[in-house]
Design an enzyme around this catalytic site. Structure first.
Site, PDB file in Angstrom:
ATOM      1  N   ARG A   1       0.897  -1.266  -0.078  1.00 35.39           N
ATOM      2  CA  ARG A   1       0.007   0.059   0.120  1.00 35.39           C
ATOM      3  C   ARG A   1       0.722   1.230  -0.023  1.00 35.39           C
ATOM      4  O   ARG A   1       0.573   2.284  -0.656  1.00 35.39           O
ATOM      5  CB  ARG A   1      -0.924  -0.076   1.341  1.00 35.39           C
TER       6      ARG A   1
ATOM      7  N   HIS B   1      -5.983   8.274  11.779  1.00 34.56           N
ATOM      8  CA  HIS B   1      -5.628   6.766  11.727  1.00 34.56           C
ATOM      9  C   HIS B   1      -4.273   6.546  11.612  1.00 34.56           C
ATOM     10  O   HIS B   1      -3.632   5.437  10.872  1.00 34.56           O
ATOM     11  CB  HIS B   1      -6.485   5.973  10.720  1.00 34.56           C
TER      12      HIS B   1
ATOM     13  N   CYS C   1       8.740   0.826  16.282  1.00 31.86           N
ATOM     14  CA  CYS C   1       8.767  -0.612  16.977  1.00 31.86           C
ATOM     15  C   CYS C   1       7.618  -0.897  17.885  1.00 31.86           C
ATOM     16  O   CYS C   1       7.261   0.026  18.578  1.00 31.86           O
ATOM     17  CB  CYS C   1      10.062  -0.318  17.779  1.00 31.86           C
TER      18      CYS C   1
ATOM     19  N   CYS D   1       9.176  -0.642  21.891  1.00 32.61           N
ATOM     20  CA  CYS D   1       9.576   0.695  22.532  1.00 32.61           C
ATOM     21  C   CYS D   1       9.114   1.843  21.910  1.00 32.61           C
ATOM     22  O   CYS D   1       9.183   2.996  22.527  1.00 32.61           O
ATOM     23  CB  CYS D   1      11.105   0.337  22.978  1.00 32.61           C
TER      24      CYS D   1
ATOM     25  N   ALA E   1     -15.117  13.603  -5.395  1.00 27.63           N
ATOM     26  CA  ALA E   1     -14.545  14.748  -4.785  1.00 27.63           C
ATOM     27  C   ALA E   1     -13.477  15.656  -5.745  1.00 27.63           C
ATOM     28  O   ALA E   1     -13.678  16.878  -5.755  1.00 27.63           O
ATOM     29  CB  ALA E   1     -13.715  14.351  -3.561  1.00 27.63           C
TER      30      ALA E   1
HETATM   31  P1  OAD Z   1     -14.585   3.667   3.133  1.00 29.93           P
HETATM   32  O1  OAD Z   1     -13.665   2.763   1.943  1.00 29.93           O
HETATM   33  O2  OAD Z   1     -15.284   3.068   4.109  1.00 29.93           O
HETATM   34  O3  OAD Z   1     -15.410   4.460   2.066  1.00 29.93           O
HETATM   35  C1  OAD Z   1     -14.917   5.431   1.368  1.00 29.93           C
HETATM   36  C2  OAD Z   1     -16.167   6.224   0.740  1.00 29.93           C
HETATM   37  O4  OAD Z   1     -15.554   7.103  -0.281  1.00 29.93           O
HETATM   38  C3  OAD Z   1     -17.288   5.628   0.402  1.00 29.93           C
HETATM   39  O5  OAD Z   1     -18.373   6.218   0.951  1.00 29.93           O
HETATM   40  C4  OAD Z   1     -17.431   5.873  -1.362  1.00 29.93           C
HETATM   41  O6  OAD Z   1     -18.645   6.321  -1.580  1.00 29.93           O
HETATM   42  C5  OAD Z   1     -16.554   7.314  -1.152  1.00 29.93           C
HETATM   43  N1  OAD Z   1     -15.925   7.567  -2.580  1.00 29.93           N
HETATM   44  C6  OAD Z   1     -15.399   6.684  -3.456  1.00 29.93           C
HETATM   45  N2  OAD Z   1     -14.926   7.362  -4.598  1.00 29.93           N
HETATM   46  C7  OAD Z   1     -15.091   8.533  -4.057  1.00 29.93           C
HETATM   47  C8  OAD Z   1     -14.653   9.773  -4.964  1.00 29.93           C
HETATM   48  N3  OAD Z   1     -13.835   9.754  -6.263  1.00 29.93           N
HETATM   49  N4  OAD Z   1     -14.890  10.993  -4.401  1.00 29.93           N
HETATM   50  C9  OAD Z   1     -15.552  11.146  -3.225  1.00 29.93           C
HETATM   51  N5  OAD Z   1     -16.071  10.118  -2.546  1.00 29.93           N
HETATM   52  C10 OAD Z   1     -15.664   8.882  -2.937  1.00 29.93           C
HETATM   53  O7  OAD Z   1     -13.556   4.938   3.685  1.00 29.93           O
HETATM   54  P2  OAD Z   1     -13.418   5.558   5.007  1.00 29.93           P
HETATM   55  O8  OAD Z   1     -14.614   5.921   5.074  1.00 29.93           O
HETATM   56  O9  OAD Z   1     -12.171   6.455   4.764  1.00 29.93           O
HETATM   57  O10 OAD Z   1      -9.504   2.682   9.067  1.00 29.93           O
HETATM   58  O11 OAD Z   1     -13.037   4.374   6.046  1.00 29.93           O
HETATM   59  C11 OAD Z   1     -12.802   5.128   7.407  1.00 29.93           C
HETATM   60  C12 OAD Z   1     -11.690   3.814   7.691  1.00 29.93           C
HETATM   61  O12 OAD Z   1     -12.118   2.576   7.598  1.00 29.93           O
HETATM   62  C13 OAD Z   1     -10.480   4.128   7.415  1.00 29.93           C
HETATM   63  O13 OAD Z   1      -9.525   5.171   7.596  1.00 29.93           O
HETATM   64  C14 OAD Z   1      -9.770   2.654   7.659  1.00 29.93           C
HETATM   65  C15 OAD Z   1     -11.057   1.943   7.596  1.00 29.93           C
HETATM   66  O14 OAD Z   1     -11.308   0.954   8.377  1.00 29.93           O
HETATM   67  C16 OAD Z   1      -8.522   2.326   9.853  1.00 29.93           C
HETATM   68  O15 OAD Z   1      -7.775   1.552   9.096  1.00 29.93           O
HETATM   69  C17 OAD Z   1      -8.650   1.978  11.207  1.00 29.93           C
END
Ligand code: OAD
Length: 251
Positions: free
Chosen positions: A69, A118, A126, A129, A236
């Site tokens: 990633r 996040h 690490c 530590c 977006a």
């Molecule tokens: P998600 O993958 O859950 O959601 C992504 C969102 O982006 C969806 O609502 C899509 O419709 C939208 N989307 C896709 N393409 C887009 C575009 N071109 N413009 C605007 N929106 C678009 O991702 P997050 O909501 O970021 O956490 O997920 C939150 C957290 O869930 C992440 O940070 C991660 C995951 O678990 C951790 O790793 C702790």
């Protein structure tokens, strides 16, 4: 297409908060979290890879996933959504940018002081530590999915990704600043987040309780549709440049 009332509110905003999620980086070619398991990774479960137990059970598998990633992010460029947010910061008296993303595309677009709820792919440390580990800028990752994590130069512990895993608390300082901003802003935008992960998903509710108008930018319906005063349905990278141009181009 952009409501006049929103243009006026954005022109008059004294403190704008923007909360972003994976969708803001989608047009840079970074898969959203729930889409990230393609190709090499399609047979794995994201929530099992993104947790401490998953890492301890199979460190080279999990480190390999994060390196894959991180390398995608290193090759990606900020898109017009990141750039519009950085430009907005120059036009409003105060902008607090909160992201759930673990990439650095907001910073590379010119945004300063980004709150990373996040953590970051770019700040491993690490597992024992906490000593930060300095990545080589372009460590190559081939087609192998497994990569052994490096070890800590101080205590020989395993180096872990600098992200927040499921079951871990958010960084206290970033969370406190985010809460404070949401309680003291006069306009909040939520961009590209599904609102499925808490406590980040609580921030728009905190602001709305204080009568702050919420603007959502997302191509699909999310749990925030009912909360948002303005739902700008679209990508977006297309909607934010239009919003910026409609609000500030003729001032
Ligand atoms: P998600 O993958 O859950 O959601 C992504 C969102 O982006 C969806 O609502 C899509 O419709 C939208 N989307 C896709 N393409 C887009 C575009 N071109 N413009 C605007 N929106 C678009 O991702 P997050 O909501 O970021 O956490 O997920 C939150 C957290 O869930 C992440 O940070 C991660 C995951 O678990 C951790 O790793 C702790």
């Amino acid at each position: 297409m952009i409501p006049n009332q929103l243009i006026e509110q954005l022109q008059q905003a004294k403190h704008l908060v923007i909360l972003t999620g994976a969708g803001v980086s989608a047009e840079s070619g970074i898969p959203t979290f729930r889409d990230a398991l393609t190709g090499l990774w399609e047979n794995f479960d994201a929530e099992q890879l993104a947790c401490k137990d998953g890492f301890l059970a199979d460190p080279s598998l999990v480190w390999g996933w994060y390196e894959w990633r991180r390398n995608r992010v290193l090759k990606a460029q900020p898109n017009p959504a990141h750039l519009s947010i950085a430009k907005l910061a120059k036009r409003v008296p105060k902008l607090t940018l909160i992201t759930q993303n673990v990439d650095d595309l907001h910073e590379r677009a010119g945004s300063l002081d980004v709150l990373h709820l996040h953590g970051s792919l770019h700040h491993p440390r690490c597992i024992n530590c906490g000593t930060p580990y300095r990545h080589l800028e372009t460590e190559p990752v081939g087609s192998e999915s497994r990569i052994d994590p490096p070890t800590c130069s101080r205590c020989k512990g395993l180096v872990r990704p600098g992200v927040v895993w499921f079951g871990e608390p958010l960084p206290a300082d970033q969370w406190a600043l985010s809460e404070q901003a949401c309680q003291n802003c006069d306009l909040m935008m939520i961009v590209g987040t599904s609102g499925m992960v808490w406590p980040a998903a609580d921030l728009p509710y905190m602001a709305e309780k204080l009568d702050v108008p919420i603007v959502q930018v997302n191509p699909t319906i999310t749990s925030f549709n009912g909360l948002a005063k303005f739902n700008l349905c679209g990508k977006a990278g297309e909607v934010l440049p239009k919003l910026y141009a409609a609000t500030f181009s003729d001032l």
